[in-house]
Structure formats: C-alpha cells, structure tokens
Design an enzyme around this catalytic site. Structure first.
Site, PDB file in Angstrom:
ATOM      1  N   HIS A   1      45.669  26.654  45.120  1.00 23.87           N
ATOM      2  CA  HIS A   1      45.036  26.774  46.432  1.00 23.87           C
ATOM      3  C   HIS A   1      45.183  25.457  47.188  1.00 23.87           C
ATOM      4  CE1 HIS A   1      42.119  30.207  45.095  1.00 23.87           C
ATOM      5  NE2 HIS A   1      43.279  30.665  45.523  1.00 23.87           N
TER       6      HIS A   1
ATOM      7  N   LYS B   1      53.108  29.320  46.814  1.00 24.73           N
ATOM      8  CA  LYS B   1      53.199  29.407  48.279  1.00 24.73           C
ATOM      9  C   LYS B   1      53.702  28.082  48.846  1.00 24.73           C
ATOM     10  CE  LYS B   1      49.822  32.967  49.457  1.00 24.73           C
ATOM     11  NZ  LYS B   1      48.567  33.250  50.169  1.00 24.73           N
TER      12      LYS B   1
ATOM     13  N   TYR C   1      34.745  31.507  44.136  1.00 30.80           N
ATOM     14  CA  TYR C   1      34.511  31.813  42.729  1.00 30.80           C
ATOM     15  C   TYR C   1      33.221  31.174  42.209  1.00 30.80           C
ATOM     16  CZ  TYR C   1      39.149  33.738  42.934  1.00 30.80           C
ATOM     17  OH  TYR C   1      40.233  34.490  43.282  1.00 30.80           O
TER      18      TYR C   1
ATOM     19  N   ARG D   1      44.160  37.422  38.201  1.00 33.71           N
ATOM     20  CA  ARG D   1      43.986  36.093  38.821  1.00 33.71           C
ATOM     21  C   ARG D   1      42.505  35.845  39.109  1.00 33.71           C
ATOM     22  NH1 ARG D   1      46.772  32.111  41.802  1.00 33.71           N
ATOM     23  NH2 ARG D   1      45.994  31.677  43.898  1.00 33.71           N
TER      24      ARG D   1
ATOM     25  N   HIS E   1      46.421  41.049  40.980  1.00 33.19           N
ATOM     26  CA  HIS E   1      45.500  40.031  41.493  1.00 33.19           C
ATOM     27  C   HIS E   1      44.162  40.045  40.762  1.00 33.19           C
ATOM     28  CE1 HIS E   1      46.066  37.105  44.655  1.00 33.19           C
ATOM     29  NE2 HIS E   1      44.779  37.155  44.938  1.00 33.19           N
TER      30      HIS E   1
END
Length: 329
Positions: free
Chosen positions: A302, A209, A311, A279, A276
């Site tokens: 991130h 991203k 997580y 992931r 996902h």
C-alpha cells in the site's frame, strides 16, 4: 462572418477573459497583422464532434509511454469509450454539467462504479489541461461520491481451515496457500514466476501497482504445498501457476478466479470467496495477532497508510463484539 473573423473573435474573448486589463484595440490590431499571414478554415461541426475520440487515443498513447500497465490502459479505454459514445461532442464543449449528467444517467450504477468513472475522467481532463489542449478542467469541481464504509471481510481461522480442506488437488492448495501467505493481489499472483521464489529465504519478489517491486513471504505451509505442486508439473513454463491443458501457459486472472469459485462452492461458507478475500484475511489476521501497521502496509504494497488503516478498524470491531459476547453485565 468569415473564418478569420470568427477566429479573431474567439481569440479576443479568450485573451480578454484571461487578462481583463489588456488593451483590446491593440490586441485586435496585432491579431489582424498575425492572422493576415495565414489561410484559415474553420472545422465543420462533424470534425469537431469527432475530436473526443482523437483526444482519447492521444491520451492512451501518452499514458502507455509513461509505463501504465495494459490492464489499467484497457480500463481507461473502456471507460472513456463509453463516455465518448454518451457525450458525442467536442472536448472543448464539454461542461461540468455534462459530466454530472453522464455520471447520474444510469440509476443502476453503484457508488463504486460512479467513483471509478469519475476517477478516469479526472485523469483524462487533467492531462488535457497539462498538455495545454484544454484551458479548463470540467471535472475539477466534481467531488468523488461518498462511499459507505464497508469493512473488508476476511476469513476467520475456522473458515480458513474449511477452505483448506475444500481444495481437491495440488494446484488448488498451493494457489490458496500462496495467496493467503503473501497477501498478494490477483495480478501479482498471476505474474509470479518460479524464478521469483527464494526457497532458502522463504520469500518471493513481486511487481505490484505502479511497477513497484516488493518482497513477500511464504509460510512453511505455503512452501510445502508449493513444492509439492511444482514437483508434480511436467513442463518448462516459467510461471508459477500454469494451466493444466496444453499448451501449458500462464493462468489468466479468470482461470484463477474460476478455481477460487470452485473451492468456495465446496467449502459452503457464508462469506464470498475471491482472490482478494485471501489478501483481506492475511491483513486482518496479521493485525489481530499484533502486527505493526507499517509492516502490514509494506507487505501489502500500500502506498498510502490510510488504505492499511482499515484493517485496524476490523480488529477493533472484533474486540467490540468479543466484549459484548463475553462481558458479564
């Protein structure tokens, strides 16, 4: 009232609102002097109504120049197009209430859908204010909806093995192992090229991203299945995962999702399988095995540590369940 007088009146209201202490009489005199040099024609109501699409087009062009991905731009174009169709009025006439009504008008929209639409609208109107096309941002007072805290559902070690055994060919197994080993997003997997893979270092460079590059790592298992898949190919396509039908080309995101859906159908596990999911599984099992939060953040790409923090909640939840299950009362 002629168009010049209308403009003077509008400017009078705006300036006096921004600067209440201004001398109105002097302002009127100065405006008359300046406006006497111009021929003024007020836009028709039809012209005013059509300006929202014009502003959207300018916004999208500007964001494209700023380097936003085509995927993000397509999302903006879709959401803003739907908003323009619903609103059908000049941008300057859109109020906070209008936007709230738009966000609430469809009862079938999930909270995540409303949140996405609001995020796009905030980006659009904030940009208009920065570019001085608008004096105030009608979305500024609207808070994002509270989303229920759902823990990401990664696979357990046992479920992961079932998924592995459900792969039927070299491409499926290589794809599945690379997704799990690297923790990459779907778009990152889709755009991987064979030249991005460093076999000696057992890693790969991906563009995430915000066009940010990072290094991700391949396990021995992932590397083994990836090499087997690459040896089986008879093409010159530069991308890592390609179509089976000719002309051989990069797989689309839908191609990859379809393969994962087929693996899910064969695996017959209780959890929903998606790109996902791998992931989530990578992050969850890494935290379970004692990985540092900052390391997992870097591996996942991130920007905000708070995104990775979820997580650690998964890990605590599993500890809690284990305590309930095995603790002697």
């Amino acid at each position: 009232m002629n168009d010049t007088a209308r403009l003077m009146n509008d400017l009078d209201v705006v300036v006096s609102t921004l600067s209440p202490e201004i001398d109105i009489n002097k302002l009127v005199v100065r405006l008359e002097e300046v406006l006497s040099n111009y021929e003024i024609h007020r836009k028709s109501q039809k012209d005013i109504e059509n300006d929202i699409q014009e502003k959207i087009d300018i916004f999208l062009s500007a964001r494209k120049v700023e380097g936003l991905s085509n995927l993000t731009l397509d999302g903006y174009k879709l959401e803003l197009g739907l908003f323009a169709k619903y609103m059908n009025k000049a941008v300057v006439q859109i109020t906070t209430s209008d936007i709230r009504k738009f966000l609430a008008h469809n009862e079938n929209w999930m909270i995540s859908t409303v949140d996405r639409k609001l995020s796009v609208l905030k980006s659009f109107f904030a940009w208009l204010v920065r570019e001085e096309m608008l004096l105030r941002d009608p979305t500024a007072k609207i808070k994002a909806p509270k989303k229920p805290k759902r823990l990401p559902k990664g696979l357990s070690v046992e479920e992961l093995e079932i998924v592995r055994e459900s792969c039927e060919n070299l491409r499926e197994r290589a794809l599945m192992e690379v997704m799990y080993s690297t923790g990459c997003r779907l778009s990152e997997i889709q755009n991987l090229k064979t030249s991005d893979i460093n076999i000696q270092e057992m890693n790969a460079r991906v563009i995430g991203k915000g066009d940010k590059e990072r290094v991700v790592y391949l396990s021995f298992k992932a590397l083994h299945h990836l090499r087997s898949y690459l040896k089986s190919r008879d093409d010159e396509c530069e991308f890592l995962f390609v179509t089976e039908r000719r002309p051989i080309r990069k797989m689309s995101d839908r191609n990859i999702e379809r393969i994962v859906d087929q693996i899910e159908a064969r695996a017959n596990i209780s959890k929903k399988l998606s790109p996902h999911t791998f992931r989530h599984t990578f992050a969850t099992l890494a935290m379970e095995n004692g990985a540092d939060l900052a390391d997992v953040q870097q591996l996942l790409g991130h920007e905000d540590p708070a995104t990775t923090l979820i997580y650690s909640h998964v890990s605590e939840e599993r500890k809690k369940q284990a305590h309930k299950k095995y603790h002697v009362q």
